[in-house]
Motif scaffolding. Structure first.
Motif, PDB file in Angstrom:
ATOM      1  N   ALA A   1       0.842  -1.203   0.000  1.00  0.00           N
ATOM      2  CA  ALA A   1       0.000   0.000   0.000  1.00  0.00           C
ATOM      3  C   ALA A   1       0.873   1.248   0.000  1.00  0.00           C
ATOM      4  O   ALA A   1       2.047   1.211   0.388  1.00  0.00           O
ATOM      5  N   SER A   2       0.284   2.358  -0.442  1.00  0.00           N
ATOM      6  CA  SER A   2       0.939   3.665  -0.380  1.00  0.00           C
ATOM      7  C   SER A   2       0.040   4.625   0.389  1.00  0.00           C
ATOM      8  O   SER A   2      -1.189   4.604   0.230  1.00  0.00           O
ATOM      9  N   TYR A   3       0.677   5.470   1.205  1.00  0.00           N
ATOM     10  CA  TYR A   3      -0.079   6.413   2.038  1.00  0.00           C
ATOM     11  C   TYR A   3       0.492   7.813   1.891  1.00  0.00           C
ATOM     12  O   TYR A   3       1.641   8.012   1.496  1.00  0.00           O
ATOM     13  N   PHE A   4      -0.355   8.764   2.261  1.00  0.00           N
ATOM     14  CA  PHE A   4      -0.022  10.183   2.176  1.00  0.00           C
ATOM     15  C   PHE A   4      -0.414  10.835   3.503  1.00  0.00           C
ATOM     16  O   PHE A   4      -1.479  10.547   4.053  1.00  0.00           O
ATOM     17  N   TRP A   5       0.465  11.688   4.036  1.00  0.00           N
ATOM     18  CA  TRP A   5       0.186  12.386   5.299  1.00  0.00           C
ATOM     19  C   TRP A   5      -0.529  13.692   4.958  1.00  0.00           C
ATOM     20  O   TRP A   5       0.066  14.589   4.379  1.00  0.00           O
ATOM     21  N   ASP A   6      -1.810  13.782   5.298  1.00  0.00           N
ATOM     22  CA  ASP A   6      -2.583  14.947   4.850  1.00  0.00           C
ATOM     23  C   ASP A   6      -2.429  16.128   5.793  1.00  0.00           C
ATOM     24  O   ASP A   6      -1.747  16.051   6.831  1.00  0.00           O
ATOM     25  N   GLU A   7      -3.079  17.231   5.445  1.00  0.00           N
ATOM     26  CA  GLU A   7      -2.932  18.478   6.202  1.00  0.00           C
ATOM     27  C   GLU A   7      -3.537  18.391   7.594  1.00  0.00           C
ATOM     28  O   GLU A   7      -3.263  19.241   8.440  1.00  0.00           O
ATOM     29  N   ASN A   8      -4.346  17.366   7.834  1.00  0.00           N
ATOM     30  CA  ASN A   8      -4.942  17.171   9.164  1.00  0.00           C
ATOM     31  C   ASN A   8      -4.140  16.202  10.022  1.00  0.00           C
ATOM     32  O   ASN A   8      -4.580  15.816  11.099  1.00  0.00           O
ATOM     33  N   GLY A   9      -2.957  15.799   9.534  1.00  0.00           N
ATOM     34  CA  GLY A   9      -2.120  14.895  10.306  1.00  0.00           C
ATOM     35  C   GLY A   9      -2.624  13.469  10.328  1.00  0.00           C
ATOM     36  O   GLY A   9      -2.440  12.751  11.316  1.00  0.00           O
ATOM     37  N   LYS A  10      -3.251  13.033   9.230  1.00  0.00           N
ATOM     38  CA  LYS A  10      -3.778  11.668   9.163  1.00  0.00           C
ATOM     39  C   LYS A  10      -3.236  10.946   7.937  1.00  0.00           C
ATOM     40  O   LYS A  10      -2.916  11.569   6.918  1.00  0.00           O
ATOM     41  N   LEU A  11      -3.147   9.621   8.060  1.00  0.00           N
ATOM     42  CA  LEU A  11      -2.744   8.802   6.927  1.00  0.00           C
ATOM     43  C   LEU A  11      -3.911   8.664   5.949  1.00  0.00           C
ATOM     44  O   LEU A  11      -5.018   8.312   6.343  1.00  0.00           O
ATOM     45  N   VAL A  12      -3.616   8.931   4.676  1.00  0.00           N
ATOM     46  CA  VAL A  12      -4.626   8.805   3.632  1.00  0.00           C
ATOM     47  C   VAL A  12      -4.129   7.785   2.618  1.00  0.00           C
ATOM     48  O   VAL A  12      -2.979   7.855   2.163  1.00  0.00           O
ATOM     49  N   ASN A  13      -4.972   6.837   2.256  1.00  0.00           N
ATOM     50  CA  ASN A  13      -4.593   5.851   1.260  1.00  0.00           C
ATOM     51  C   ASN A  13      -4.444   6.519  -0.110  1.00  0.00           C
ATOM     52  O   ASN A  13      -5.218   7.402  -0.472  1.00  0.00           O
ATOM     53  N   VAL A  14      -3.442   6.090  -0.874  1.00  0.00           N
ATOM     54  CA  VAL A  14      -3.209   6.660  -2.206  1.00  0.00           C
ATOM     55  C   VAL A  14      -3.810   5.727  -3.253  1.00  0.00           C
ATOM     56  O   VAL A  14      -3.297   4.623  -3.475  1.00  0.00           O
TER      57      VAL A  14
ATOM     58  N   LYS B   1      -5.037  17.438  -5.147  1.00  0.00           N
ATOM     59  CA  LYS B   1      -3.823  17.976  -5.753  1.00  0.00           C
ATOM     60  C   LYS B   1      -2.584  17.479  -5.031  1.00  0.00           C
ATOM     61  O   LYS B   1      -1.586  17.118  -5.665  1.00  0.00           O
ATOM     62  N   SER B   2      -2.641  17.456  -3.719  1.00  0.00           N
ATOM     63  CA  SER B   2      -1.487  17.025  -2.937  1.00  0.00           C
ATOM     64  C   SER B   2      -1.161  15.554  -3.180  1.00  0.00           C
ATOM     65  O   SER B   2       0.007  15.176  -3.302  1.00  0.00           O
ATOM     66  N   ILE B   3      -2.196  14.719  -3.246  1.00  0.00           N
ATOM     67  CA  ILE B   3      -1.972  13.291  -3.519  1.00  0.00           C
ATOM     68  C   ILE B   3      -1.334  13.111  -4.893  1.00  0.00           C
ATOM     69  O   ILE B   3      -0.371  12.358  -5.057  1.00  0.00           O
ATOM     70  N   ILE B   4      -1.848  13.832  -5.900  1.00  0.00           N
ATOM     71  CA  ILE B   4      -1.319  13.709  -7.264  1.00  0.00           C
ATOM     72  C   ILE B   4       0.122  14.223  -7.344  1.00  0.00           C
ATOM     73  O   ILE B   4       0.994  13.587  -7.936  1.00  0.00           O
ATOM     74  N   LEU B   5       0.382  15.373  -6.700  1.00  0.00           N
ATOM     75  CA  LEU B   5       1.701  15.995  -6.801  1.00  0.00           C
ATOM     76  C   LEU B   5       2.778  15.238  -6.037  1.00  0.00           C
ATOM     77  O   LEU B   5       3.873  15.007  -6.554  1.00  0.00           O
ATOM     78  N   TYR B   6       2.477  14.851  -4.798  1.00  0.00           N
ATOM     79  CA  TYR B   6       3.536  14.357  -3.908  1.00  0.00           C
ATOM     80  C   TYR B   6       3.535  12.844  -3.709  1.00  0.00           C
ATOM     81  O   TYR B   6       4.596  12.260  -3.478  1.00  0.00           O
TER      82      TYR B   6
ATOM     83  N   ARG C   1       2.446  -5.087   5.959  1.00  0.00           N
ATOM     84  CA  ARG C   1       3.884  -5.323   6.152  1.00  0.00           C
ATOM     85  C   ARG C   1       4.755  -4.332   5.389  1.00  0.00           C
ATOM     86  O   ARG C   1       5.710  -3.785   5.929  1.00  0.00           O
ATOM     87  N   ASN C   2       4.442  -4.154   4.109  1.00  0.00           N
ATOM     88  CA  ASN C   2       5.304  -3.362   3.240  1.00  0.00           C
ATOM     89  C   ASN C   2       4.521  -2.188   2.670  1.00  0.00           C
ATOM     90  O   ASN C   2       3.525  -2.398   1.968  1.00  0.00           O
ATOM     91  N   CYS C   3       4.955  -0.977   2.971  1.00  0.00           N
ATOM     92  CA  CYS C   3       4.184   0.178   2.515  1.00  0.00           C
ATOM     93  C   CYS C   3       5.070   1.402   2.352  1.00  0.00           C
ATOM     94  O   CYS C   3       6.172   1.489   2.900  1.00  0.00           O
ATOM     95  N   LEU C   4       4.539   2.350   1.595  1.00  0.00           N
ATOM     96  CA  LEU C   4       5.205   3.625   1.340  1.00  0.00           C
ATOM     97  C   LEU C   4       4.375   4.740   1.969  1.00  0.00           C
ATOM     98  O   LEU C   4       3.147   4.714   1.918  1.00  0.00           O
ATOM     99  N   LEU C   5       5.065   5.710   2.564  1.00  0.00           N
ATOM    100  CA  LEU C   5       4.399   6.875   3.154  1.00  0.00           C
ATOM    101  C   LEU C   5       5.143   8.125   2.703  1.00  0.00           C
ATOM    102  O   LEU C   5       6.370   8.174   2.759  1.00  0.00           O
ATOM    103  N   VAL C   6       4.388   9.138   2.260  1.00  0.00           N
ATOM    104  CA  VAL C   6       4.988  10.403   1.832  1.00  0.00           C
ATOM    105  C   VAL C   6       4.483  11.531   2.725  1.00  0.00           C
ATOM    106  O   VAL C   6       3.277  11.703   2.899  1.00  0.00           O
ATOM    107  N   TYR C   7       5.447  12.287   3.302  1.00  0.00           N
ATOM    108  CA  TYR C   7       5.135  13.531   3.995  1.00  0.00           C
ATOM    109  C   TYR C   7       5.439  14.671   3.021  1.00  0.00           C
ATOM    110  O   TYR C   7       6.608  14.921   2.704  1.00  0.00           O
ATOM    111  N   PRO C   8       4.427  15.377   2.503  1.00  0.00           N
ATOM    112  CA  PRO C   8       4.708  16.479   1.570  1.00  0.00           C
ATOM    113  C   PRO C   8       5.399  17.633   2.294  1.00  0.00           C
ATOM    114  O   PRO C   8       5.419  17.678   3.529  1.00  0.00           O
TER     115      PRO C   8
END
Length: 544
Positions: free
Chosen positions: A153-166, A232-237, A388-395
Motif C-alpha cells: 500500500a501507499s499512504y499520504f500524510w494529509d494536512e490534518n495529520g492523518k494517513l490517507v490511502n493513495v 492535488k497534494s496526492i497527485i503531486l507528492y 507489512r510493506n508500505c510507502l508513506l509520503v510527507y509532503p
C-alpha cells in the motif's frame, strides 16, 4: 629476494574496460559492455557487491558508515620504473557520508537475530513495475537471478495529520472508502483525462492536453481543473513524487512541469497490472536492493567479465608522452591496462592527469548540488496494522513549517527477508541543502511515525522533537541517520558513475548509465534483447 604478493596475478593484463566499484551503475555498465563483446575487468576493494547501493548485515552497515564518514589516509607514493613508458599518479578518495549517528536500544535482541538482517544503504528505494530498471532487468535477462514482492500500500500524510490511502488507478478510487463521492468523481475524471492524452494521436487528437498546458507548472494545470487541495497534494507528492513545495514561488526550476507530471502518472498507471502476479505499482527485491547489483554482476560474469573483490586500486597510470590515461595500479602492485576506465564516485582524479570530463546530462542534476539525509530504523511495530510493506509520503511543510522537501518513508517487513518475521525496517530520506536541515526533517518524520505506534508503545503519545532514548527505545530497536553527498556522473577517458540520488526509483540513474554506455560505445546496443518478459515473484501463499 623480493617477497611475492599474496594476491594472485591477474591474467590477461590488458582489457577494453576496467570498472572499479560494484554499485548498480557500475554493474550495469560491466554487464552491458560484456554483452557487447568487450573484455572487462571488474574490481572492488570491498568483500561484498553493491558499492553505494549495497545491502549489508546490521553490524557491517554500522561499520561501513562509521568508516566511510572518516577521510581515508593518503596511500604511500607508488614507485615507478624509469624504463617504462608510463608513470603512476596516486588515486585519492573522498568521504561521501557524514553526520553519522547510530543507536542500539535492544542489543541482545538484535544480536540474537543478527544473521537475519539485510539493510539497504541507499534506502528508501522501490521499483515501479514499468520503470526503466525493470525494463533493463528483463532486457539483460537478469530476472532469473532476482525475486520481488509487491509493496502492499501507499499512504499520504494529509494536512490534518492523518494517513490517507493513495489510490493509484480508477478501480482503486472506486473501492476507496476514505474518499467522498464527489472526490471519487473528480479523481476519476482526472485519470480519464490523463489516459485519453496518452492514447496514440490518431485515436484522440481532440483529447490531447495542449502544449501550453504541458509546458506550464503541473500545479497550475491542476488548479485549472479545480481539483481540491487534498486531491492535488496526492497527485503531486504521492503519485508524481514532487520533491519541493509546488505552491512556493521561490521553487523556480524545481517546479514540476505538467509534461513531467503526466509522464510520472503514466508510469504509475502502466505499472499497475503489468505483471499478472504483482499487486499494485511498486516492487521490492527479496533480500534487499543490493541484489540488483549482484544480478547484473552475475550476468556480466556469464559473458566473460573477470571479477576480483578485496582489490583496491591505488593509482592511475598515464602515458609519459601525452599524459593520457593508460591503466591502473592495484594494491597488489600489479599494473593493469585498459582503453577505458569507470570509477566509483568516491574517487578523485589527480590534477596531473590530462582528462577532459563531460557531465552526463540525463543524471538528476537537480539533486547534484543537494545532499540526501537518510534514516534507518528497526522496530516491532507496523505503520499500519496488518500491512507489512508500505510507502508513506510527507509532503513539504507537513511535519513543520520549515520542511522544504518531501520526506519519503518505506516500511519493509520480514516476508521480504530483510529482517526477522516479527520486525520491520523503516527507511526515511529527504533532499536537503545542509546536514542540520536534513537531520531535522528525518528526526521529525521518525517522531511522527512513533506517534502512530501510540496504541502499542507506552510513551509514544507524549513524544516531541526532543524525544529521549528511553521513550524512543520503547518503540525502536535500532536506528541510524546520516547525510549522503550527491554527485553527477561524468564521461571521459576516466568516467565516473553518479551517487544514489534522492529519488524513490532508479529512472534518473538508469538514464545516466545508458548515456554513459552510449558515449563509451556509440555503436553498441545496450543489452541485446532476450526472450524473458516476466519478473519472478516469491510465492509463499500470500498475494504478491
Amino acid at each position: 629476494m623480493t617477497d611475492l604478493s599474496p594476491d594472485p596475478l591477474i591474467d590477461p593484463t590488458t582489457f577494453d574496460l576496467i570498472v572499479v566499484g560494484t554499485g548498480l551503475a557500475e554493474s550495469i555498465i560491466a554487464a552491458a559492455a560484456s554483452a557487447a563483446g568487450k573484455t572487462v575487468l571488474h574490481l572492488d576493494p570491498n568483500p561484498y557487491y553493491g558499492g553505494h547501493f549495497t545491502t549489508l548485515p546490521l553490524h557491517d552497515l554500522a561499520s561501513f558508515l562509521n568508516s566511510a564518514s572518516v577521510p581515508s589516509p593518503p596511500s604511500p607514493p607508488s614507485a615507478t620504473d624509469d624504463a617504462l613508458d608510463y608513470v603512476s599518479v596516486d588515486l585519492q578518495t573522498r568521504s561521501l557520508y557524514s553526520d553519522v549517528e547510530i543507536s542500539s536500544y535492544a542489543p541482545e535482541v538484535l544480536q540474537e537475530h543478527s544473521r537475519k538482517f539485510n539493510i539497504d544503504l541507499a534506502g528508501p528505494r522501490v521499483l515501479f513495475c514499468a520503470d526503466k530498471c525493470i525494463d533493463a532487468v528483463l532486457k539483460a535477462g537478469v530476472n532469473q537471478y532476482l525475486e520481488f514482492k509487491s509493496i502492499d500500500a501507499s499512504y499520504f500524510w494529509d494536512e490534518n495529520g492523518k494517513l490517507v490511502n493513495v489510490p493509484g488507478s480508477r478501480a482503486a478510487i472506486f473501492k476507496d472508502r476514505s474518499l467522498s463521492l464527489t472526490e471519487k468523481n473528480q479523481l476519476m475524471r482526472f485519470f480519464k483525462l490523463v489516459q485519453q492524452h496518452l492514447l496514440p494521436a490518431e485515436d484522440n487528437e481532440n483529447s490531447k492536453i495542449s502544449q501550453e498546458d504541458l509546458d506550464s507548472p503541473f500545479v497550475e494545470f491542476l488548479n485549472k481543473l479545480r481539483l481540491p487541495q487534498k486531491m492535488k497534494s496526492i497527485i503531486l507528492y504521492a503519485i508524481s513524487l514532487a520533491d519541493y513545495d509546488q505552491n512556493d514561488t521561490e521553487v523556480g526550476k524545481k517546479k514540476l512541469l505538467t509534461k513531467e507530471g503526466i509522464d510520472r502518472l503514466s508510469l504509475y498507471h502502466t505499472s499497475i497490472g503489468r505483471f499478472q502476479n504483482a499487486q499494485g505499482a511498486l516492487l521490492y527485491p527479496i533480500y534487499g536492493q543490493g541484489e540488483l547489483s549482484q544480478a547484473f554482476c552475475r550476468r556480466a560474469a556469464v559473458k566473460g567479465c573477470l571479477y576480483v573483490l578485496r582489490m583496491p586500486v591505488v593509482a592511475l597510470l598515464k602515458d609519459k608522452s601525452n599524459e593520457h590515461y593508460k591503466g591502473v595500479r592495484l594494491a597488489s602492485g600489479q599494473d593493469i591496462f585498459s582503453h577505458q576506465l569507470v570509477l566509483d564516485p568516491c574517487f578523485m582524479v589527480p590534477r596531473p592527469l590530462n582528462l577532459s570530463l563531460e557531465s552526463l546530462q540525463d543524471v538528476s542534476l537537480r539533486d547534484a548540488n543537494n545532499k540526501v539525509a537518510r534514516g534507518i530504523y528497526i522496530t516491532k511495530h507496523s505503520l499500519v496494522s496488518d500491512v507489512r510493506n508500505c510507502l508513506l509520503v510527507y509532503p513539504p511543510k507537513a511535519l513543520f513549517p520549515e520542511q522544504v522537501s518531501s520526506v519519503r518513508v518505506l516500511q519493509i517487513g520480514g516476508n521480504l527477508a530483510v529482517c526477522p518475521e516479527d520486525m520491520f525496517v523503516i527507511y526515511i530520506s529527504t533532499l536537503c541543502a545542509n546536514a542540520n536541515q536534513g537531520k531535522e526533517m528525518v528526526r521529525a518524520a521518525i517522531n511522527s511515525i512513533i506517534s502512530l505506534f501510540a496504541s502499542e508503545c507506552s510513551d509514544a503519545s507524549s513524544v516531541d522533537q526532543n524525544i529521549n532514548a528511553e521513550e524512543k527505545g520503547s518503540c525502536l530497536l535500532w536506528s541510524a541517520s546520516y547525510i549522503q553527498e550527491s554527485s553527477a556522473g561524468q564521461f571521459g577517458p576516466v568516467s565516473f558513475t553518479p551517487m544514489p540520488d534522492g529519488n524513490l526509483n532508479y529512472d534518473d540513474l538508469m538514464n545516466a548509465t545508458f548515456e554513459l554506455f552510449q558515449k563509451m560505445y556509440p555503436n553498441e546496443e545496450f543489452f541485446p534483447k532476450t526472450t524473458s518478459t516476466a519478473v519472478h515473484q516469491d510465492d509463499d501463499g500470500e498475494e504478491s
